[in-house]
Design an enzyme around this catalytic site. Structure first.
Site, PDB file in Angstrom:
ATOM      1  N   HIS A 223       0.807  -1.215   0.000  1.00  0.00           N
ATOM      2  CA  HIS A 223       0.000   0.000   0.000  1.00  0.00           C
ATOM      3  C   HIS A 223       0.843   1.269   0.000  1.00  0.00           C
ATOM      4  O   HIS A 223       0.427   2.276  -0.588  1.00  0.00           O
ATOM      5  CB  HIS A 223      -0.955  -0.021   1.192  1.00  0.00           C
ATOM      6  CG  HIS A 223      -1.988  -1.086   1.085  1.00  0.00           C
ATOM      7  ND1 HIS A 223      -2.604  -1.666   2.186  1.00  0.00           N
ATOM      8  CD2 HIS A 223      -2.527  -1.705  -0.008  1.00  0.00           C
ATOM      9  CE1 HIS A 223      -3.468  -2.578   1.769  1.00  0.00           C
ATOM     10  NE2 HIS A 223      -3.437  -2.620   0.451  1.00  0.00           N
TER      11      HIS A 223
ATOM     12  N   HIS B 240      -7.482  -8.381  -8.110  1.00  0.00           N
ATOM     13  CA  HIS B 240      -7.909  -9.220  -6.976  1.00  0.00           C
ATOM     14  C   HIS B 240      -8.167  -8.287  -5.801  1.00  0.00           C
ATOM     15  O   HIS B 240      -7.405  -8.228  -4.838  1.00  0.00           O
ATOM     16  CB  HIS B 240      -6.847 -10.263  -6.647  1.00  0.00           C
ATOM     17  CG  HIS B 240      -6.589 -11.231  -7.763  1.00  0.00           C
ATOM     18  ND1 HIS B 240      -5.834 -10.898  -8.871  1.00  0.00           N
ATOM     19  CD2 HIS B 240      -6.992 -12.511  -7.953  1.00  0.00           C
ATOM     20  CE1 HIS B 240      -5.768 -11.949  -9.685  1.00  0.00           C
ATOM     21  NE2 HIS B 240      -6.468 -12.945  -9.145  1.00  0.00           N
TER      22      HIS B 240
ATOM     23  N   SER C 209      -6.559  -1.884  -1.042  1.00  0.00           N
ATOM     24  CA  SER C 209      -6.066  -1.176  -2.225  1.00  0.00           C
ATOM     25  C   SER C 209      -7.167  -0.429  -2.980  1.00  0.00           C
ATOM     26  O   SER C 209      -6.929   0.708  -3.430  1.00  0.00           O
ATOM     27  CB  SER C 209      -5.308  -2.130  -3.148  1.00  0.00           C
ATOM     28  OG  SER C 209      -6.063  -3.280  -3.443  1.00  0.00           O
TER      29      SER C 209
ATOM     30  N   GLU D  66     -13.427  -8.809  -8.086  1.00  0.00           N
ATOM     31  CA  GLU D  66     -13.427  -9.737  -6.946  1.00  0.00           C
ATOM     32  C   GLU D  66     -14.414 -10.859  -7.246  1.00  0.00           C
ATOM     33  O   GLU D  66     -15.585 -10.612  -7.529  1.00  0.00           O
ATOM     34  CB  GLU D  66     -13.806  -9.012  -5.662  1.00  0.00           C
ATOM     35  CG  GLU D  66     -13.947  -9.905  -4.455  1.00  0.00           C
ATOM     36  CD  GLU D  66     -12.718 -10.772  -4.197  1.00  0.00           C
ATOM     37  OE1 GLU D  66     -12.891 -11.993  -4.019  1.00  0.00           O
ATOM     38  OE2 GLU D  66     -11.588 -10.235  -4.193  1.00  0.00           O
TER      39      GLU D  66
ATOM     40  N   ASP E 117     -13.535 -13.168 -12.204  1.00  0.00           N
ATOM     41  CA  ASP E 117     -12.166 -13.638 -12.004  1.00  0.00           C
ATOM     42  C   ASP E 117     -11.177 -12.547 -12.416  1.00  0.00           C
ATOM     43  O   ASP E 117     -11.340 -11.880 -13.442  1.00  0.00           O
ATOM     44  CB  ASP E 117     -11.944 -14.886 -12.855  1.00  0.00           C
ATOM     45  CG  ASP E 117     -10.513 -15.351 -12.842  1.00  0.00           C
ATOM     46  OD1 ASP E 117     -10.073 -15.884 -11.812  1.00  0.00           O
ATOM     47  OD2 ASP E 117      -9.830 -15.152 -13.867  1.00  0.00           O
ATOM     48  N   GLY E 118     -10.139 -12.369 -11.610  1.00  0.00           N
ATOM     49  CA  GLY E 118      -9.200 -11.281 -11.854  1.00  0.00           C
ATOM     50  C   GLY E 118      -8.464 -11.383 -13.171  1.00  0.00           C
ATOM     51  O   GLY E 118      -8.196 -10.365 -13.823  1.00  0.00           O
TER      52      GLY E 118
ATOM     53  N   ASP F 109      -2.571  -8.775  -7.056  1.00  0.00           N
ATOM     54  CA  ASP F 109      -2.154  -9.424  -5.804  1.00  0.00           C
ATOM     55  C   ASP F 109      -3.094 -10.584  -5.489  1.00  0.00           C
ATOM     56  O   ASP F 109      -3.931 -10.501  -4.611  1.00  0.00           O
ATOM     57  CB  ASP F 109      -2.067  -8.418  -4.647  1.00  0.00           C
ATOM     58  CG  ASP F 109      -3.396  -7.748  -4.335  1.00  0.00           C
ATOM     59  OD1 ASP F 109      -4.236  -7.656  -5.256  1.00  0.00           O
ATOM     60  OD2 ASP F 109      -3.601  -7.347  -3.187  1.00  0.00           O
TER      61      ASP F 109
END
Length: 283
Positions: free
Chosen positions: A18, A41, A102, A120, A145-146, A166
């Site tokens: 971060h 994500h 984030s 997400e 899905d990311g 991430d």
């Protein structure tokens, strides 16, 4: 490993991720042109350090809480300021135990013309993410899905911005999946900034990911890592890293100031270490 955001919110790995994210956002805002953020994500967007999940691990005590104890050197504090401001704003809005994820940090930093896509996949977490982002028209939460979100959203129409990746590292081949996804995205959007976060338990996997990116011809890389020398008896994660593609031009210089200070303050053993390594900086 399985890195679920809720259990690890505010820990030393979150702090590194971060703080670096906040610096990148500051650099993006230095130009008038709008930018696009893609958080593949995204997690819940905001966390409660008093929740059952956070209290089960107490990892935030060796992360964000360490940095709240006392100020660091003035040069370090100047670089930490955007992250500290985001944490303070989250707590002002949501209570003293709040910690921003984030997407929340992105939304806090964005200007009126900037945009965020936050993906997400998990239902319950997606509901929390949607709540955290609220009705902000600059932000779009996707229950997807990311990796699919990444493929579908590059290149963005703004042609400048950041992809933050991430994943939870639930799959054994997550490093390979991340490398392939980034290589494919980079072919479509070579000028974007890509920030790849990873836990450092599988060092071979991290090195293989880097090798794959280099073999694909990707240049202008910056590897940032900190190791807090967590005793093995404590279990859990003891080192983390970020691999940046097309980092802002002063970020390596800033990291040389930030990383030793963070490694020292967040150390859990006598031998903390850090790495700030430009790779093909002119690539």
């Amino acid at each position: 490993m399985n890195y679920r955001h809720g259990f690890h919110a505010g820990n030393f790995a979150d702090v590194l991720k971060h703080v670096v994210l906040a610096r990148i956002l500051l650099h993006l805002a230095a130009k008038d042109k709008p930018y696009r953020l893609i958080d593949t994500h995204a997690g819940a967007g905001r966390y409660d350090l008093g929740s059952d999940e956070a209290l089960r691990t107490h990892e935030w005590r060796d992360g964000v809480a360490r940095l709240a104890q006392s100020p660091l050197a003035p040069a370090v504090e100047e670089l930490l300021a955007p992250w500290r401001e985001a944490v303070a704003a989250a707590r002002e809005a949501h209570g003293s135990s709040a910690y921003p994820g984030s997407p929340w940090i992105c939304r806090h930093a964005m200007r009126a013309e900037d945009r965020l896509i936050a993906a997400e996949l998990h239902d319950n977490t997606f509901r929390k993410l949607s709540e955290a982002l609220g009705r902000d028209r600059r932000c779009k939460a996707l229950e997807i899905d990311g990796w699919t979100a990444l493929r579908a959203n590059v290149p963005p129409k703004e042609r400048r911005g950041l992809v933050l990746i991430d994943p939870p590292f639930e799959e054994r081949d997550e490093f390979a999946t991340m490398a392939q996804a980034v290589i494919e995205a980079h072919r479509k959007w070579a000028s974007g900034i890509y920030a790849l976060w990873y836990p450092l338990k599988d060092r071979d996997g991290a090195e293989a990911m880097l090798d794959a990116l280099l073999e694909a011809g990707i240049g202008r890389l910056l590897r940032l890592e900190i190791e807090v020398d967590r005793p093995e008896a404590a279990g859990g994660l003891g080192a983390t890293g970020m691999l940046l593609i097309n980092p802002p031009w002063r970020l390596a210089e800033e990291a040389q100031i930030l990383l030793p200070a963070l490694a020292e303050r967040l150390a859990q053993g006598p031998r903390p270490r850090y790495r700030c390594e430009p790779i093909r900086p002119d690539g």
